[in-house]
Design a protein around this motif. Structure first.
Motif, PDB file in Angstrom:
ATOM      1  N   MET A   1       0.846  -1.185   0.000  1.00 13.88           N
ATOM      2  CA  MET A   1       0.000   0.000   0.000  1.00 13.88           C
ATOM      3  C   MET A   1       0.892   1.249   0.000  1.00 13.88           C
ATOM      4  N   THR A   2       0.617   2.154  -0.875  1.00  8.62           N
ATOM      5  CA  THR A   2       1.393   3.388  -0.993  1.00  8.62           C
ATOM      6  C   THR A   2       1.029   4.349   0.123  1.00  8.62           C
ATOM      7  N   LYS A   3       2.080   4.987   0.676  1.00  9.65           N
ATOM      8  CA  LYS A   3       1.876   6.034   1.690  1.00  9.65           C
ATOM      9  C   LYS A   3       2.363   7.345   1.094  1.00  9.65           C
ATOM     10  N   VAL A   4       1.492   8.361   1.133  1.00  8.15           N
ATOM     11  CA  VAL A   4       1.838   9.688   0.648  1.00  8.15           C
ATOM     12  C   VAL A   4       2.032  10.594   1.854  1.00  8.15           C
ATOM     13  N   THR A   5       3.201  11.247   1.907  1.00  9.28           N
ATOM     14  CA  THR A   5       3.511  12.162   2.994  1.00  9.28           C
ATOM     15  C   THR A   5       3.739  13.552   2.432  1.00  9.28           C
ATOM     16  N   LEU A   6       2.991  14.498   2.949  1.00 14.17           N
ATOM     17  CA  LEU A   6       3.227  15.903   2.635  1.00 14.17           C
ATOM     18  C   LEU A   6       4.288  16.392   3.612  1.00 14.17           C
ATOM     19  N   TYR A   7       5.466  16.691   3.119  1.00 10.07           N
ATOM     20  CA  TYR A   7       6.583  17.193   3.926  1.00 10.07           C
ATOM     21  C   TYR A   7       6.899  18.570   3.379  1.00 10.07           C
ATOM     22  N   ILE A   8       6.606  19.608   4.179  1.00 12.55           N
ATOM     23  CA  ILE A   8       6.671  20.957   3.628  1.00 12.55           C
ATOM     24  C   ILE A   8       6.882  21.973   4.749  1.00 12.55           C
ATOM     25  N   ALA A   9       7.407  23.114   4.368  1.00  9.51           N
ATOM     26  CA  ALA A   9       7.550  24.248   5.287  1.00  9.51           C
ATOM     27  C   ALA A   9       6.488  25.278   4.955  1.00  9.51           C
ATOM     28  N   ALA A  10       6.008  25.939   5.998  1.00  2.00           N
ATOM     29  CA  ALA A  10       5.007  26.993   5.823  1.00  2.00           C
ATOM     30  C   ALA A  10       5.283  28.098   6.826  1.00  2.00           C
ATOM     31  N   SER A  11       4.932  29.307   6.429  1.00  2.73           N
ATOM     32  CA  SER A  11       5.040  30.436   7.347  1.00  2.73           C
ATOM     33  C   SER A  11       4.000  30.280   8.456  1.00  2.73           C
ATOM     34  N   VAL A  93      -4.971  13.051 -10.111  1.00  2.00           N
ATOM     35  CA  VAL A  93      -4.162  12.457  -9.052  1.00  2.00           C
ATOM     36  C   VAL A  93      -4.493  10.997  -8.740  1.00  2.00           C
ATOM     37  N   GLU A  94      -5.753  10.612  -8.760  1.00  2.00           N
ATOM     38  CA  GLU A  94      -6.086   9.228  -8.394  1.00  2.00           C
ATOM     39  C   GLU A  94      -5.502   8.201  -9.369  1.00  2.00           C
ATOM     40  N   PRO A  95      -5.748   8.319 -10.688  1.00  2.00           N
ATOM     41  CA  PRO A  95      -5.140   7.330 -11.584  1.00  2.00           C
ATOM     42  C   PRO A  95      -3.613   7.451 -11.642  1.00  2.00           C
ATOM     43  N   ALA A  96      -3.098   8.653 -11.503  1.00  2.00           N
ATOM     44  CA  ALA A  96      -1.645   8.835 -11.515  1.00  2.00           C
ATOM     45  C   ALA A  96      -1.006   8.142 -10.323  1.00  2.00           C
ATOM     46  N   LEU A  97      -1.599   8.293  -9.149  1.00  2.00           N
ATOM     47  CA  LEU A  97      -1.055   7.649  -7.961  1.00  2.00           C
ATOM     48  C   LEU A  97      -1.157   6.128  -8.075  1.00  2.00           C
ATOM     49  N   ALA A  98      -2.238   5.635  -8.649  1.00  2.00           N
ATOM     50  CA  ALA A  98      -2.382   4.190  -8.868  1.00  2.00           C
ATOM     51  C   ALA A  98      -1.282   3.690  -9.798  1.00  2.00           C
ATOM     52  N   ASN A  99      -0.962   4.464 -10.821  1.00  2.00           N
ATOM     53  CA  ASN A  99       0.107   4.096 -11.754  1.00  2.00           C
ATOM     54  C   ASN A  99       1.468   4.104 -11.056  1.00  2.00           C
ATOM     55  N   ILE A 100       1.712   5.104 -10.217  1.00  4.72           N
ATOM     56  CA  ILE A 100       2.973   5.186  -9.471  1.00  4.72           C
ATOM     57  C   ILE A 100       3.099   3.978  -8.541  1.00  4.72           C
TER      58      ILE A 100
END
Length: 177
Positions: A1-11, A93-100
């Motif tokens: 199962m793929t895990k997507v993590t948003l890793y980002i900086a914000a003000s 994003v949904e089909p693209a993530l499935a392809n990835i």
């Protein structure tokens, strides 16, 4: 199962870049010997997804910022690269993530930008959030979570404060029960 993590900086006021896409305000955090956990995080991921504007910001650095990782750039524009580790994606994003995922990538870093983050959020495709809050108020720019954003319940995994004033919080999406 793929895990997507948003890793980002914000003000502190919730912006990830200036209105023109500038991220120069992040440089005041450059501290000898401190990477805010970036190296460990980078070693934990298999691939990167990013929007075309974020990709173009990356091209402006002295070196490609994502070496040895497959990068999937979401765009509707006819972009090209001579890098074998960069693939342009025009699917939603949904089909693209499935392809990835079908290609065997399991730990995905959602780099940004704002529109791509919103697309992943709209489809509940972000599993974890690692947000580094920078002690600066920009007063405007590209929002981390631009409206309309769906409600998303999160649980805190951990948080850490650094001597520069940066506070990094790590959340996991709560499954609906």
């Amino acid at each position: 199962m793929t895990k997507v993590t948003l890793y980002i900086a914000a003000s502190l006021d919730g912006y990830i870049a200036r209105s023109d896409g500038g991220i120069d305000w992040l440089s005041f955090l450059d501290t000898e010997g401190e990477d805010y956990g970036y190296t460990d995080f980078y070693e934990s991921i298999d691939a990167i997804v990013l929007g075309s504007k974020t990709y173009e910001v990356g091209l402006g650095f002295n070196e490609w910022p994502y070496p040895e990782k497959k990068s999937f750039v979401f765009t509707q524009r006819p972009l090209q690269s001579n890098r074998e580790d960069v693939t342009f994606v025009s699917d939603t994003v949904e089909p693209a993530l499935a392809n990835i995922e079908a290609q065997g990538y399991e730990n995905i870093w959602l780099v940004g930008g704002g529109a791509l983050i919103n697309s992943f959020l709209q489809h509940s495709l972000i599993d974890e959030y690692i947000i580094s809050t920078i002690p600066i108020i920009l007063g405007g720019g590209i929002r981390l979570f631009a409206p309309p954003s769906p409600e998303e319940k999160l649980e805190l995994i951990n948080s850490k404060q650094y001597s520069t004033g940066l506070v990094q919080t790590h959340y996991r999406r709560k499954e609906n029960v």
